[in-house]
Design a protein around this motif. Structure first.
Motif, PDB file in Angstrom:
ATOM      1  N   ILE A  61      23.363  52.311  37.989  1.00 59.22           N
ATOM      2  CA  ILE A  61      22.440  51.174  38.199  1.00 59.22           C
ATOM      3  C   ILE A  61      23.270  50.084  38.891  1.00 59.22           C
ATOM      4  O   ILE A  61      24.239  49.573  38.319  1.00 59.22           O
ATOM      5  CB  ILE A  61      21.854  50.640  36.873  1.00 59.22           C
ATOM      6  CG1 ILE A  61      21.294  51.787  36.029  1.00 59.22           C
ATOM      7  CG2 ILE A  61      20.763  49.604  37.144  1.00 59.22           C
ATOM      8  CD1 ILE A  61      20.816  51.354  34.649  1.00 59.22           C
ATOM      9  N   ASP A  62      22.883  49.778  40.131  1.00 57.58           N
ATOM     10  CA  ASP A  62      23.756  48.961  40.987  1.00 57.58           C
ATOM     11  C   ASP A  62      23.880  47.496  40.590  1.00 57.58           C
ATOM     12  O   ASP A  62      24.958  46.939  40.584  1.00 57.58           O
ATOM     13  CB  ASP A  62      23.240  49.002  42.437  1.00 57.58           C
ATOM     14  CG  ASP A  62      23.436  50.380  43.037  1.00 57.58           C
ATOM     15  OD1 ASP A  62      24.319  51.101  42.524  1.00 57.58           O
ATOM     16  OD2 ASP A  62      22.707  50.725  43.989  1.00 57.58           O
ATOM     17  N   ASN A  63      22.761  46.889  40.247  1.00 58.97           N
ATOM     18  CA  ASN A  63      22.791  45.427  40.097  1.00 58.97           C
ATOM     19  C   ASN A  63      23.000  44.983  38.650  1.00 58.97           C
ATOM     20  O   ASN A  63      22.397  44.018  38.192  1.00 58.97           O
ATOM     21  CB  ASN A  63      21.523  44.792  40.674  1.00 58.97           C
ATOM     22  CG  ASN A  63      20.269  45.338  40.035  1.00 58.97           C
ATOM     23  OD1 ASN A  63      20.268  46.451  39.507  1.00 58.97           O
ATOM     24  ND2 ASN A  63      19.204  44.559  40.055  1.00 58.97           N
ATOM     25  N   ILE A  64      23.832  45.713  37.926  1.00 57.75           N
ATOM     26  CA  ILE A  64      24.138  45.284  36.548  1.00 57.75           C
ATOM     27  C   ILE A  64      25.642  45.115  36.383  1.00 57.75           C
ATOM     28  O   ILE A  64      26.438  45.672  37.137  1.00 57.75           O
ATOM     29  CB  ILE A  64      23.620  46.288  35.499  1.00 57.75           C
ATOM     30  CG1 ILE A  64      24.282  47.660  35.702  1.00 57.75           C
ATOM     31  CG2 ILE A  64      22.124  46.418  35.500  1.00 57.75           C
ATOM     32  CD1 ILE A  64      24.768  48.214  34.407  1.00 57.75           C
ATOM     33  N   GLU A  65      25.984  44.355  35.337  1.00 57.74           N
ATOM     34  CA  GLU A  65      27.387  44.151  34.984  1.00 57.74           C
ATOM     35  C   GLU A  65      27.460  44.162  33.467  1.00 57.74           C
ATOM     36  O   GLU A  65      26.525  43.704  32.802  1.00 57.74           O
ATOM     37  CB  GLU A  65      27.787  42.747  35.463  1.00 57.74           C
ATOM     38  CG  GLU A  65      28.971  42.708  36.405  1.00 57.74           C
ATOM     39  CD  GLU A  65      29.310  41.276  36.739  1.00 57.74           C
ATOM     40  OE1 GLU A  65      30.428  40.863  36.459  1.00 57.74           O
ATOM     41  OE2 GLU A  65      28.409  40.571  37.262  1.00 57.74           O
ATOM     42  N   VAL A  66      28.540  44.664  32.905  1.00 60.83           N
ATOM     43  CA  VAL A  66      28.703  44.658  31.447  1.00 60.83           C
ATOM     44  C   VAL A  66      29.932  43.808  31.125  1.00 60.83           C
ATOM     45  O   VAL A  66      31.024  44.082  31.605  1.00 60.83           O
ATOM     46  CB  VAL A  66      28.894  46.085  30.893  1.00 60.83           C
ATOM     47  CG1 VAL A  66      28.955  46.072  29.370  1.00 60.83           C
ATOM     48  CG2 VAL A  66      27.781  47.029  31.374  1.00 60.83           C
ATOM     49  N   ILE A  67      29.714  42.746  30.347  1.00 63.96           N
ATOM     50  CA  ILE A  67      30.795  41.790  30.052  1.00 63.96           C
ATOM     51  C   ILE A  67      30.754  41.456  28.561  1.00 63.96           C
ATOM     52  O   ILE A  67      29.672  41.378  27.979  1.00 63.96           O
ATOM     53  CB  ILE A  67      30.587  40.464  30.847  1.00 63.96           C
ATOM     54  CG1 ILE A  67      30.435  40.720  32.343  1.00 63.96           C
ATOM     55  CG2 ILE A  67      31.713  39.485  30.588  1.00 63.96           C
ATOM     56  CD1 ILE A  67      30.149  39.449  33.155  1.00 63.96           C
ATOM     57  N   SER A  68      31.917  41.237  27.942  1.00 66.01           N
ATOM     58  CA  SER A  68      31.895  40.776  26.554  1.00 66.01           C
ATOM     59  C   SER A  68      32.060  39.249  26.532  1.00 66.01           C
ATOM     60  O   SER A  68      32.589  38.671  27.476  1.00 66.01           O
ATOM     61  CB  SER A  68      33.007  41.437  25.750  1.00 66.01           C
ATOM     62  OG  SER A  68      34.254  41.035  26.252  1.00 66.01           O
ATOM     63  N   PHE A  69      31.590  38.640  25.458  1.00 69.17           N
ATOM     64  CA  PHE A  69      31.747  37.188  25.346  1.00 69.17           C
ATOM     65  C   PHE A  69      31.837  36.777  23.885  1.00 69.17           C
ATOM     66  O   PHE A  69      31.356  37.491  23.000  1.00 69.17           O
ATOM     67  CB  PHE A  69      30.597  36.443  26.060  1.00 69.17           C
ATOM     68  CG  PHE A  69      29.256  36.527  25.374  1.00 69.17           C
ATOM     69  CD1 PHE A  69      28.477  37.665  25.460  1.00 69.17           C
ATOM     70  CD2 PHE A  69      28.767  35.449  24.642  1.00 69.17           C
ATOM     71  CE1 PHE A  69      27.237  37.732  24.835  1.00 69.17           C
ATOM     72  CE2 PHE A  69      27.530  35.502  24.020  1.00 69.17           C
ATOM     73  CZ  PHE A  69      26.758  36.654  24.117  1.00 69.17           C
ATOM     74  N   ASP A  70      32.516  35.631  23.667  1.00 68.07           N
ATOM     75  CA  ASP A  70      32.657  35.170  22.285  1.00 68.07           C
ATOM     76  C   ASP A  70      32.365  33.668  22.177  1.00 68.07           C
ATOM     77  O   ASP A  70      32.879  32.983  21.316  1.00 68.07           O
ATOM     78  CB  ASP A  70      34.046  35.500  21.735  1.00 68.07           C
ATOM     79  CG  ASP A  70      35.166  34.858  22.543  1.00 68.07           C
ATOM     80  OD1 ASP A  70      34.861  34.157  23.525  1.00 68.07           O
ATOM     81  OD2 ASP A  70      36.336  35.060  22.186  1.00 68.07           O
ATOM     82  N   THR A  71      31.527  33.207  23.126  1.00 73.13           N
ATOM     83  CA  THR A  71      31.159  31.784  23.118  1.00 73.13           C
ATOM     84  C   THR A  71      29.678  31.670  22.756  1.00 73.13           C
ATOM     85  O   THR A  71      29.005  32.680  22.530  1.00 73.13           O
ATOM     86  CB  THR A  71      31.357  31.184  24.526  1.00 73.13           C
ATOM     87  OG1 THR A  71      30.541  31.942  25.437  1.00 73.13           O
ATOM     88  CG2 THR A  71      32.800  31.255  24.966  1.00 73.13           C
ATOM     89  N   LEU A  72      29.173  30.443  22.764  1.00 67.97           N
ATOM     90  CA  LEU A  72      27.734  30.237  22.597  1.00 67.97           C
ATOM     91  C   LEU A  72      27.010  30.962  23.728  1.00 67.97           C
ATOM     92  O   LEU A  72      27.449  30.902  24.888  1.00 67.97           O
ATOM     93  CB  LEU A  72      27.424  28.755  22.742  1.00 67.97           C
ATOM     94  CG  LEU A  72      27.220  27.886  21.517  1.00 67.97           C
ATOM     95  CD1 LEU A  72      26.833  26.490  21.966  1.00 67.97           C
ATOM     96  CD2 LEU A  72      26.197  28.464  20.578  1.00 67.97           C
TER      97      LEU A  72
END
Ligand code: ADP
Length: 159
Positions: A62-73
C-alpha cells in the motif's frame, strides 16, 4: 493541501480489521500514517519493534501509508506530522462511548484536528487484538483474524 490522516492505536497486534480500515482510508486520503503507541508498554504483548515491523510487513504494497511509533500526546503527534485528521475505527455501539469521549478531549486539546470514524467490512467487525491474544493463549486458530506474518510473530512470542 495534502490530506493526511493519522490512524493511532496500540496494534498489539495489527489485525485484518485494522488492515481493512487502512486500505479503505488509503483510498480517501493522500497519506495515512499508522501511529503505534509506545505508552502502553507495560501491558503490551508484543514489543514496540515487533508491532512496528509486523504492521509494516502486513501493509507492504500500500503506497501512501507510513507506520511510525510515538510516545507523545496524539494531537501533538498529529500536528508534528502535518495531519489534519485522526482516524478511529468503530466496530460496535460498545466502542462508541470511549471513542466519543476521546474525540471530544482531542478536539479540546487541538480544535484544528478532526476525528473521523470508519467502520470495517462486516466480516471484520468482531475482531479485536485482545481476543486474538486470548484465543492464541488458549491454543485456538487465529489464522482468519490476522495476516500470516502476524500469526508467525505471535506464535514465536508464545513459544
Ligand atoms: P487502542 O488501544 O487505541 O484502542 P487498537 O489497536 O485496539 O488501539 O485499535 C485502534 C483503532 O482501531 C481503534 O479506533 C479501534 O476501535 C479500531 N479497531 C480495532 N479493531 C478493529 C476492527 N476489527 N475493525 C475496525 N476498527 C478496529
Amino acid at each position: 493541501m495534502k490530506k493526511i490522516a493519522i490512524y493511532p492505536g496500540s496494534f498489539d497486534p495489527i489485525t485484518n480489521g485494522h488492515i481493512d480500515l487502512i486500505k479503505r482510508a488509503s483510498k480517501l486520503f493522500d497519506s495515512v500514517i499508522i501511529g503505534i503507541t509506545q505508552n502502553s508498554k507495560k501491558s503490551a504483548f508484543l514489543t514496540i519493534n515487533d508491532r512496528l515491523k509486523g504492521a509494516k510487513d502486513a501493509l507492504m504494497g500500500i503506497d501512501n501509508i507510513e507506520v511510525i511509533s510515538f510516545d507523545t500526546l496524539l494531537v501533538d503527534f498529529a500536528k508534528a506530522q502535518n495531519a489534519q485528521i485522526i482516524l478511529r475505527g468503530l466496530r460496535a455501539v460498545s466502542d462508541f462511548e470511549y471513542e466519543f469521549q476521546l474525540s471530544g478531549m482531542n478536539k479540546h486539546l487541538n480544535p484544528n484536528i478532526e476525528t473521523l470514524f470508519m467502520t470495517p467490512a462486516e466480516q471484520y467487525a468482531n475482531i479485536s487484538s485482545s481476543l486474538v491474544r486470548e484465543i492464541l493463549s488458549l491454543g485456538g486458530d487465529i489464522s482468519s483474524f490476522v495476516p500470516v506474518n502476524i500469526e508467525i510473530l505471535l506464535k514465536e512470542n508464545c513459544a
